[in-house]
Design a protein around this motif. Structure first.
Motif, PDB file in Angstrom:
ATOM      1  N   SER A  27       0.454  -1.371  -0.052  1.00 27.47           N
ATOM      2  CA  SER A  27      -0.195   0.350  -0.102  1.00 27.47           C
ATOM      3  C   SER A  27       0.313   1.065  -0.191  1.00 27.47           C
ATOM      4  O   SER A  27       0.224   2.193  -0.186  1.00 27.47           O
ATOM      5  N   LEU A  28       2.277   1.293   0.096  1.00 25.44           N
ATOM      6  CA  LEU A  28       2.680   2.621   0.447  1.00 25.44           C
ATOM      7  C   LEU A  28       4.061   2.304  -0.129  1.00 25.44           C
ATOM      8  O   LEU A  28       4.629   1.219   0.221  1.00 25.44           O
ATOM      9  N   MET A  29       5.392   3.199  -1.065  1.00 23.19           N
ATOM     10  CA  MET A  29       6.124   2.988  -0.596  1.00 23.19           C
ATOM     11  C   MET A  29       7.301   4.466  -0.217  1.00 23.19           C
ATOM     12  O   MET A  29       6.877   5.513  -1.461  1.00 23.19           O
ATOM     13  N   GLN A  30       8.141   4.444  -0.355  1.00 22.01           N
ATOM     14  CA  GLN A  30       8.753   5.368  -0.629  1.00 22.01           C
ATOM     15  C   GLN A  30      10.709   5.737  -1.180  1.00 22.01           C
ATOM     16  O   GLN A  30      10.985   4.363  -0.731  1.00 22.01           O
ATOM     17  N   THR A  31      10.852   6.507  -1.897  1.00 22.17           N
ATOM     18  CA  THR A  31      12.443   7.114  -2.407  1.00 22.17           C
ATOM     19  C   THR A  31      12.696   7.964  -2.046  1.00 22.17           C
ATOM     20  O   THR A  31      11.593   9.125  -1.587  1.00 22.17           O
ATOM     21  N   ILE A  32      14.241   8.036  -2.542  1.00 24.16           N
ATOM     22  CA  ILE A  32      14.384   9.324  -2.700  1.00 24.16           C
ATOM     23  C   ILE A  32      15.167   9.808  -4.101  1.00 24.16           C
ATOM     24  O   ILE A  32      15.521   8.510  -3.879  1.00 24.16           O
ATOM     25  N   VAL A  93      17.049  17.003  -3.454  1.00 23.44           N
ATOM     26  CA  VAL A  93      16.642  15.785  -3.340  1.00 23.44           C
ATOM     27  C   VAL A  93      15.055  15.915  -2.490  1.00 23.44           C
ATOM     28  O   VAL A  93      14.664  17.055  -2.239  1.00 23.44           O
ATOM     29  N   LEU A  94      14.431  14.662  -3.225  1.00 25.46           N
ATOM     30  CA  LEU A  94      13.037  14.863  -3.078  1.00 25.46           C
ATOM     31  C   LEU A  94      12.910  13.612  -2.345  1.00 25.46           C
ATOM     32  O   LEU A  94      13.485  12.458  -2.963  1.00 25.46           O
ATOM     33  N   VAL A  95      12.216  13.580  -1.233  1.00 24.90           N
ATOM     34  CA  VAL A  95      11.228  12.367   0.097  1.00 24.90           C
ATOM     35  C   VAL A  95      10.253  11.743  -0.627  1.00 24.90           C
ATOM     36  O   VAL A  95       9.325  12.791  -0.443  1.00 24.90           O
ATOM     37  N   GLU A  96       9.882  11.143  -1.623  1.00 21.62           N
ATOM     38  CA  GLU A  96       8.640  10.897  -2.075  1.00 21.62           C
ATOM     39  C   GLU A  96       7.805   9.773  -1.670  1.00 21.62           C
ATOM     40  O   GLU A  96       8.682   8.638  -1.046  1.00 21.62           O
ATOM     41  N   CYS A  97       6.727   9.883  -1.471  1.00 21.83           N
ATOM     42  CA  CYS A  97       5.821   8.037  -1.159  1.00 21.83           C
ATOM     43  C   CYS A  97       4.799   8.532  -2.001  1.00 21.83           C
ATOM     44  O   CYS A  97       3.959   9.547  -2.201  1.00 21.83           O
ATOM     45  N   PHE A  98       4.666   6.909  -2.086  1.00 21.46           N
ATOM     46  CA  PHE A  98       3.432   6.735  -3.707  1.00 21.46           C
ATOM     47  C   PHE A  98       2.447   5.651  -3.000  1.00 21.46           C
ATOM     48  O   PHE A  98       3.230   4.669  -2.254  1.00 21.46           O
ATOM     49  N   SER A  99       1.330   5.871  -2.826  1.00 26.51           N
ATOM     50  CA  SER A  99       0.609   4.729  -2.673  1.00 26.51           C
ATOM     51  C   SER A  99      -1.187   4.482  -3.585  1.00 26.51           C
ATOM     52  O   SER A  99      -1.232   5.835  -4.384  1.00 26.51           O
ATOM     53  N   PRO A 100      -0.539   3.070  -4.522  1.00 25.47           N
ATOM     54  CA  PRO A 100      -0.116   2.218  -2.788  1.00 25.47           C
ATOM     55  C   PRO A 100       1.662   1.898  -4.356  1.00 25.47           C
ATOM     56  O   PRO A 100       1.568   2.983  -4.944  1.00 25.47           O
ATOM     57  N   LYS A 101       2.133   1.502  -4.046  1.00 20.84           N
ATOM     58  CA  LYS A 101       3.438   1.119  -4.415  1.00 20.84           C
ATOM     59  C   LYS A 101       3.831   1.035  -5.962  1.00 20.84           C
ATOM     60  O   LYS A 101       2.158   0.570  -6.019  1.00 20.84           O
ATOM     61  N   ARG A 102       4.813   1.591  -6.706  1.00 20.84           N
ATOM     62  CA  ARG A 102       4.771   1.648  -8.070  1.00 20.84           C
ATOM     63  C   ARG A 102       5.398   0.325  -8.434  1.00 20.84           C
ATOM     64  O   ARG A 102       6.192   0.086  -7.515  1.00 20.84           O
ATOM     65  N   GLU A 103       4.832  -0.704  -9.077  1.00 19.56           N
ATOM     66  CA  GLU A 103       5.365  -1.874  -8.869  1.00 19.56           C
ATOM     67  C   GLU A 103       6.282  -1.113 -10.350  1.00 19.56           C
ATOM     68  O   GLU A 103       6.981  -2.487 -10.651  1.00 19.56           O
TER      69      GLU A 103
END
Length: 108
Positions: A27-32, A93-103
């Protein structure tokens, strides 16, 4: 549950962008994402809701037809399917969150 900076695996997107996936479940993904000055996150859209925190730098952020200059400490939120993109005006730098995860990020 924990990821230390020296364990991050960076993916080169192009000559101006690098991305690390720092955690996810269904349900959630975090990236930098690291941007060199002039780096572009080209206009695109996706099914995911997205929140981005600007940890460093200055960006021109476009969501749909609105553009705004944002800097370190600012945040932007993108609802599902909205067209959006960024141009890095100062190395950042961006700290990003996605919902749902990025397949699509996991397929690479």
């Amino acid at each position: 549950m924990f990821l230390e900076q020296n364990q991050m695996q960076w993916e080169k997107i192009d000559e101006n962008l690098e991305r690390a996936i720092v955690g996810f479940d269904d349900s959630l993904m975090q990236t930098i994402v690291k941007f060199k000055e002039g780096g572009i996150g080209y206009l695109h859209h996706h099914i995911h809701s997205q929140a981005a925190y600007i940890a460093k730098g200055k960006f021109e952020v476009q969501i749909e037809n609105e553009k705004k200059i944002l800097k370190s400490g600012d945040v932007f939120f993108i609802n599902s399917q909205l067209m959006h993109g960024v141009v890095c005006l100062e190395e950042g730098v961006l700290v990003e969150c996605f919902s749902p995860k990025r397949e699509d990020f996991l397929e690479k």
